[in-house]
Design a protein around this motif. Structure first.
Motif, PDB file in Angstrom:
ATOM      1  N   TRP A  36     -81.821  68.206  89.455  1.00  0.00           N
ATOM      2  CA  TRP A  36     -80.977  68.708  90.532  1.00  0.00           C
ATOM      3  C   TRP A  36     -81.620  69.908  91.196  1.00  0.00           C
ATOM      4  CZ3 TRP A  36     -78.699  73.640  90.240  1.00  0.00           C
ATOM      5  CH2 TRP A  36     -78.838  74.287  89.007  1.00  0.00           C
ATOM      6  N   ASN A  37     -81.057  70.297  92.330  1.00  0.00           N
ATOM      7  CA  ASN A  37     -81.377  71.581  92.949  1.00  0.00           C
ATOM      8  C   ASN A  37     -80.226  71.988  93.859  1.00  0.00           C
ATOM      9  OD1 ASN A  37     -81.696  70.339  95.452  1.00  0.00           O
ATOM     10  ND2 ASN A  37     -83.815  70.936  95.724  1.00  0.00           N
ATOM     11  N   ASN A  38     -80.145  73.259  94.094  1.00  0.00           N
ATOM     12  CA  ASN A  38     -79.148  73.814  95.007  1.00  0.00           C
ATOM     13  C   ASN A  38     -79.877  74.090  96.323  1.00  0.00           C
ATOM     14  OD1 ASN A  38     -77.469  75.445  96.528  1.00  0.00           O
ATOM     15  ND2 ASN A  38     -76.739  76.630  94.780  1.00  0.00           N
ATOM     16  N   PRO A  39     -79.621  73.298  97.358  1.00  0.00           N
ATOM     17  CA  PRO A  39     -80.376  73.457  98.605  1.00  0.00           C
ATOM     18  C   PRO A  39     -80.200  74.812  99.287  1.00  0.00           C
ATOM     19  CG  PRO A  39     -78.579  71.881  98.875  1.00  0.00           C
ATOM     20  CD  PRO A  39     -78.639  72.237  97.417  1.00  0.00           C
ATOM     21  N   LYS A  40     -79.173  75.554  98.900  1.00  0.00           N
ATOM     22  CA  LYS A  40     -78.991  76.884  99.491  1.00  0.00           C
ATOM     23  C   LYS A  40     -79.977  77.902  98.929  1.00  0.00           C
ATOM     24  CE  LYS A  40     -74.152  76.379 100.669  1.00  0.00           C
ATOM     25  NZ  LYS A  40     -72.787  76.883 100.489  1.00  0.00           N
ATOM     26  N   HIS A  42     -82.844  76.733  96.567  1.00  0.00           N
ATOM     27  CA  HIS A  42     -84.090  76.120  96.099  1.00  0.00           C
ATOM     28  C   HIS A  42     -84.783  75.376  97.234  1.00  0.00           C
ATOM     29  CE1 HIS A  42     -81.637  75.929  92.194  1.00  0.00           C
ATOM     30  NE2 HIS A  42     -82.528  76.885  92.031  1.00  0.00           N
ATOM     31  N   LYS A  48     -84.513  71.438  89.097  1.00  0.00           N
ATOM     32  CA  LYS A  48     -84.023  72.026  87.860  1.00  0.00           C
ATOM     33  C   LYS A  48     -83.634  70.838  86.990  1.00  0.00           C
ATOM     34  CE  LYS A  48     -82.356  75.963  87.879  1.00  0.00           C
ATOM     35  NZ  LYS A  48     -82.805  77.247  87.356  1.00  0.00           N
ATOM     36  N   LEU A  64     -72.693  67.498  89.251  1.00  0.00           N
ATOM     37  CA  LEU A  64     -73.707  67.843  90.251  1.00  0.00           C
ATOM     38  C   LEU A  64     -73.486  67.102  91.570  1.00  0.00           C
ATOM     39  CD1 LEU A  64     -76.751  67.892  87.835  1.00  0.00           C
ATOM     40  CD2 LEU A  64     -75.737  69.877  88.981  1.00  0.00           C
ATOM     41  N   ARG A  67     -71.060  68.654  93.980  1.00  0.00           N
ATOM     42  CA  ARG A  67     -71.588  69.850  94.647  1.00  0.00           C
ATOM     43  C   ARG A  67     -72.800  69.536  95.526  1.00  0.00           C
ATOM     44  NH1 ARG A  67     -68.955  70.448  90.291  1.00  0.00           N
ATOM     45  NH2 ARG A  67     -67.781  72.320  89.828  1.00  0.00           N
ATOM     46  N   PHE A  69     -75.692  68.562  94.508  1.00  0.00           N
ATOM     47  CA  PHE A  69     -76.895  69.103  93.861  1.00  0.00           C
ATOM     48  C   PHE A  69     -77.715  68.024  93.162  1.00  0.00           C
ATOM     49  CE2 PHE A  69     -74.853  73.546  92.901  1.00  0.00           C
ATOM     50  CZ  PHE A  69     -74.795  73.819  94.259  1.00  0.00           C
ATOM     51  N   TRP A  70     -77.095  66.903  92.780  1.00  0.00           N
ATOM     52  CA  TRP A  70     -77.781  65.872  91.998  1.00  0.00           C
ATOM     53  C   TRP A  70     -78.905  65.241  92.811  1.00  0.00           C
ATOM     54  CZ3 TRP A  70     -78.336  60.526  92.561  1.00  0.00           C
ATOM     55  CH2 TRP A  70     -78.843  59.852  91.459  1.00  0.00           C
ATOM     56  N   ARG A  71     -80.069  65.036  92.164  1.00  0.00           N
ATOM     57  CA  ARG A  71     -81.214  64.412  92.827  1.00  0.00           C
ATOM     58  C   ARG A  71     -81.631  63.112  92.149  1.00  0.00           C
ATOM     59  NH1 ARG A  71     -79.210  66.867  96.107  1.00  0.00           N
ATOM     60  NH2 ARG A  71     -79.839  68.856  96.916  1.00  0.00           N
TER      61      ARG A  71
END
Length: 89
Positions: A36-40, A42, A48, A64, A67, A69-71
């Motif tokens: 995952w990552n938080n585009p705000k 990362h 992550k 995730l 939100r 965040f899941w990739r």
């Protein structure tokens, strides 16, 4: 006196011998890497990793996904438990 220098190798805290699930309170062996990552905060290519047992894989993915965040989710292969050193525990 240097506190780190005063610690012996025997007293240094060791990590788990097996990769454990990242779900709070779960100590089962991990079988999956939930990336995952938080585009705000990362960059788009940054990933992550949370580790997941079979029981908590879907829960972590859904957390995730809600939100955005899941990739991806990939099988955890031997020797990948320390990837990026970024696990939730």
């Amino acid at each position: 006196m240097d506190l780190l220098g005063s610690l012996s190798a025997d007293s240094a805290q060791q990590g788990p011998e097996q990769a454990e699930c990242s779900r709070k309170g779960c100590r089962l062996q991990a079988q999956w890497q939930v990336k995952w990552n938080n585009p705000k905060i990362h960059t788009p290519e940054r990933r992550k990793i949370w580790l997941a047992c079979a029981e908590h894989r879907e829960w972590l993915e859904n957390f995730l996904k809600q939100r955005l965040f899941w990739r991806s989710t990939e099988p955890l292969e031997t020797g990948t438990a320390s990837v990026d050193g970024e696990f939730r525990g």
